[in-house]
Design a protein around this motif. Structure first.
Motif, PDB file in Angstrom:
ATOM      1  N   CYS A 280       0.829  -1.210   0.000  1.00  0.00           N
ATOM      2  CA  CYS A 280       0.000   0.000   0.000  1.00  0.00           C
ATOM      3  C   CYS A 280       0.864   1.261   0.000  1.00  0.00           C
ATOM      4  O   CYS A 280       1.935   1.292   0.610  1.00  0.00           O
ATOM      5  N   ASP A 281       0.343   2.283  -0.659  1.00  0.00           N
ATOM      6  CA  ASP A 281       1.007   3.589  -0.684  1.00  0.00           C
ATOM      7  C   ASP A 281       0.132   4.625   0.018  1.00  0.00           C
ATOM      8  O   ASP A 281       0.498   5.178   1.059  1.00  0.00           O
ATOM      9  N   ASP A 282      -1.058   4.870  -0.507  1.00  0.00           N
ATOM     10  CA  ASP A 282      -1.946   5.878   0.088  1.00  0.00           C
ATOM     11  C   ASP A 282      -2.297   5.545   1.540  1.00  0.00           C
ATOM     12  O   ASP A 282      -2.445   6.445   2.372  1.00  0.00           O
ATOM     13  N   ALA A 283      -2.447   4.275   1.847  1.00  0.00           N
ATOM     14  CA  ALA A 283      -2.834   3.874   3.204  1.00  0.00           C
ATOM     15  C   ALA A 283      -1.783   4.265   4.239  1.00  0.00           C
ATOM     16  O   ALA A 283      -2.116   4.493   5.409  1.00  0.00           O
ATOM     17  N   ILE A 284      -0.533   4.352   3.827  1.00  0.00           N
ATOM     18  CA  ILE A 284       0.532   4.729   4.771  1.00  0.00           C
ATOM     19  C   ILE A 284       0.272   6.121   5.327  1.00  0.00           C
ATOM     20  O   ILE A 284       0.424   6.360   6.532  1.00  0.00           O
ATOM     21  N   LYS A 285      -0.133   7.026   4.467  1.00  0.00           N
ATOM     22  CA  LYS A 285      -0.406   8.406   4.911  1.00  0.00           C
ATOM     23  C   LYS A 285      -1.658   8.471   5.777  1.00  0.00           C
ATOM     24  O   LYS A 285      -1.706   9.205   6.763  1.00  0.00           O
ATOM     25  N   LYS A 286      -2.666   7.690   5.426  1.00  0.00           N
ATOM     26  CA  LYS A 286      -3.940   7.743   6.149  1.00  0.00           C
ATOM     27  C   LYS A 286      -3.879   7.013   7.489  1.00  0.00           C
ATOM     28  O   LYS A 286      -4.563   7.392   8.449  1.00  0.00           O
ATOM     29  N   TYR A 287      -3.068   5.977   7.568  1.00  0.00           N
ATOM     30  CA  TYR A 287      -3.002   5.151   8.789  1.00  0.00           C
ATOM     31  C   TYR A 287      -1.571   5.125   9.326  1.00  0.00           C
ATOM     32  O   TYR A 287      -0.997   4.063   9.569  1.00  0.00           O
ATOM     33  N   ARG A 288      -1.020   6.298   9.559  1.00  0.00           N
ATOM     34  CA  ARG A 288       0.376   6.401   9.995  1.00  0.00           C
ATOM     35  C   ARG A 288       0.614   5.672  11.323  1.00  0.00           C
ATOM     36  O   ARG A 288       1.617   4.975  11.485  1.00  0.00           O
ATOM     37  N   GLN A 289      -0.299   5.866  12.291  1.00  0.00           N
ATOM     38  CA  GLN A 289      -0.119   5.229  13.593  1.00  0.00           C
ATOM     39  C   GLN A 289      -0.193   3.703  13.488  1.00  0.00           C
ATOM     40  O   GLN A 289       0.531   2.982  14.179  1.00  0.00           O
ATOM     41  N   LEU A 290      -1.065   3.237  12.611  1.00  0.00           N
ATOM     42  CA  LEU A 290      -1.197   1.797  12.401  1.00  0.00           C
ATOM     43  C   LEU A 290       0.108   1.237  11.820  1.00  0.00           C
ATOM     44  O   LEU A 290       0.590   0.181  12.248  1.00  0.00           O
ATOM     45  N   TYR A 291       0.671   1.940  10.861  1.00  0.00           N
ATOM     46  CA  TYR A 291       1.926   1.503  10.250  1.00  0.00           C
ATOM     47  C   TYR A 291       3.091   1.617  11.227  1.00  0.00           C
ATOM     48  O   TYR A 291       4.022   0.801  11.199  1.00  0.00           O
ATOM     49  N   ASN A 292       3.038   2.626  12.083  1.00  0.00           N
ATOM     50  CA  ASN A 292       4.085   2.777  13.088  1.00  0.00           C
ATOM     51  C   ASN A 292       4.127   1.551  14.001  1.00  0.00           C
ATOM     52  O   ASN A 292       5.196   0.976  14.263  1.00  0.00           O
TER      53      ASN A 292
END
Length: 381
Positions: A280-292
Motif C-alpha cells: 500500500c502507498d496511500d494507506a501509509i499516509k492515512k493510517y500512519r499510527q497503524l503503520y508505526n
C-alpha cells in the motif's frame, strides 16, 4: 528477568495472579504456557501466578517416546481467576466435559493446599510475551479462535462434496491483487486431491480477504492504479474489524499460533496480512499510527522466526525480504512525518545487520519485474 523473587512479591502474585488447574494429567505429558514448556511430573496439577491478560496454554500427549501433535487454547485471564480442566485418558487430550461449579468452588477454597502441586508462571518470559501479544484484545480472540476453542498444529480434516470444496477454496483464496493474482489451486492438481475440508469447529476463523482489489466498475486506468497500490483492498479488509488496530491483533494472533502452536495455516495468514501492509502507498499516509505499530511488531516477529521459514520453497526467494523492500520503498517516497521514516530506516538497518539483507537502491525495479526494453531500431529491416 530472573524467576527468583522475594516472598512479598511472590505473595502478591499468588493472590492477584490466575490459576490453570489440570486434573489427572499423565506424567511425562508435554505441557506449556506462552513461550515455555516442560514434561509434567507425578505431582503436577497446573500453573499458578499467571499475570492477567491473554495467554496460550498447550500440550502434547506422549506414549512410548512418541509425541502427539501440539494442541493449545487461548484464555484471557482475569486477576485471581481459576480455570479448571480435566484430562481425558481415553482420547489423550483435555476433556470437553465441563467441571462443575461445586468442584471449582472447592478448589478455590483449598487453593493454598494445592500450592506445592502448581508450577509458578515463568516470569523470565513475561516481558517478551507481553510484546508479542500487545494488540490481541479479548474481542480479537473471540473472533479468531476455532468454535471448539482449541488450536491444532495438525489440521483435522473430513470428507466433503465437490461443491463444498469449491466454496472452501474460494473463501480461502488470495485476493486478486496485482502480482499476487495467482489461484491457490491449479485445476489439474486440484482434481487429483482428495475431497477433504477442516472438521467443523476446528479451523481458525481468520478474516477473509475481499475477492477484488479494485471497486466494481473501475476503468482500466483505475484498475492499473489499484494494482500498484493496494490501499483500496486494505481499507476493505479494515472495515471487517471492530477497530482498525484489530488487524494488528490478528497479525500477532497468527504469529503466536505459528511460533508456539505450530500452525502452518496461521503462518500463511500472517504472510497474507504482512504482504497487504507492504503493498500500500496511500494507506501509509492515512493510517500512519497503524503503520508505526506494524513496523514495531514485524521487527519483533522477523527477529524470532528462523530465516528458512521466510523463503518461498518454490522460487527460493525470501518472501518477507521482498515485501519489506517494497514497503521501505513506499515509505521513502511517501509524504509522512519523520518518525515513521526513522522507524522504517532503523528496521531496515537492523535486518541488514541480522540477516545481511540488501535494501540498497530502493525504488528500482526488481530484476524479475522490470519492464522488457525492446530496441525497435535494431529490428527494422
Amino acid at each position: 528477568m530472573s524467576t527468583t523473587m522475594d516472598q512479598n512479591t511472590a505473595k502478591k502474585l499468588f493472590e492477584k495472579g490466575g490459576f490453570f488447574i489440570l486434573l489427572n494429567v499423565p506424567e511425562g505429558t508435554e505441557f506449556g504456557i506462552d513461550l515455555k514448556s516442560w514434561n509434567t511430573g507425578e505431582k503436577f496439577r497446573g500453573i499458578k501466578m499467571i499475570p492477567p491478560g491473554v495467554h496460550y496454554i498447550f500440550y502434547s500427549s506422549t506414549s512410548h517416546g512418541d509425541v502427539a501433535p501440539r494442541t493449545g487454547l487461548f484464555h484471557y485471564f482475569r486477576p485471581s481467576e481459576i480455570v479448571v480442566k480435566k484430562w481425558d485418558k481415553e482420547k489423550e487430550c483435555l476433556s470437553t466435559e465441563e467441571v462443575s461449579d461445586e468442584d471449582i468452588v472447592g478448589l478455590k477454597e483449598n487453593i493454598r493446599a494445592l500450592d506445592s502441586f502448581l508450577g509458578p508462571y515463568p516470569y523470565d518470559i513475561w516481558e517478551k510475551w507481553k510484546k508479542l501479544t500487545s494488540s490481541i484484545s479479548e474481542n480479537v480472540l473471540k473472533k479468531l479462535i476455532p468454535l471448539n476453542g482449541e488450536v491444532h498444529s495438525a489440521l483435522e480434516l473430513e470428507y466433503c462434496t465437490d461443491n463444498n470444496r469449491k466454496d472452501i477454496q474460494q473463501s480461502a483464496s488470495k485476493p486478486s491483487t496485482p502480482k499476487h493474482a495467482q489461484k491457490l489451486y491449479n485445476e489439474y492438481e486440484d482434481d487429483l486431491l482428495p475431497n477433504l475440508k477442516p472438521k467443523y469447529g476446528t479451523n481458525l476463523q481468520f478474516s477473509i480477504f475481499p475477492p477484488n482489489y479494485y471497486p466494481v466498475g473501475s476503468s482500466p486506468a483505475e484498475i492499473t492504479k489499484h494494482s500498484l497500490d493496494c490501499s483500496y483492498l486494505f481499507e476493505q479488509l479494515l472495515s471487517t474489524y471492530d477497530r482498525p488496530q484489530d488487524i494488528l491483533g490478528e497479525l500477532e494472533f497468527c504469529y503466536v499460533c505459528f511460533l508456539v502452536g505450530h500452525s502452518l495455516e496461521a503462518f500463511e495468514q500472517w504472510k497474507k496480512i504482512l504482504g497487504l501492509f507492504c503493498s500500500c502507498d496511500d494507506a501509509i499516509k492515512k493510517y500512519r499510527q497503524l503503520y508505526n505499530k506494524f513496523l514495531s511488531i514485524i521487527e519483533l516477529h522477523v527477529m524470532e522466526i528462523p530465516e528458512e521459514f521466510l523463503a518461498d520453497i518454490v522460487s527460493n526467494r525470501n518472501f518477507v525480504y521482498v515485501k519489506l523492500r517494497n514497503l521501505f520503498s513506499f515509505i521513502k517516497e511517501c509524504d509522512v512525518d519523520g518518525t515513521l521514516k526513522c522507524k522504517a530506516d532503523r528496521l531496515r538497518k537492523n535486518l541488514t545487520e541480522q540477516y545481511s539483507w540488501d535494501f540498497s537502491h530502493l525504488g528500482s525495479d526488481d530484476e524479475d519485474d522490470a519492464p522488457v526494453i525492446v530496441d525497435l531500431e535494431s529490428n527494422k529491416t
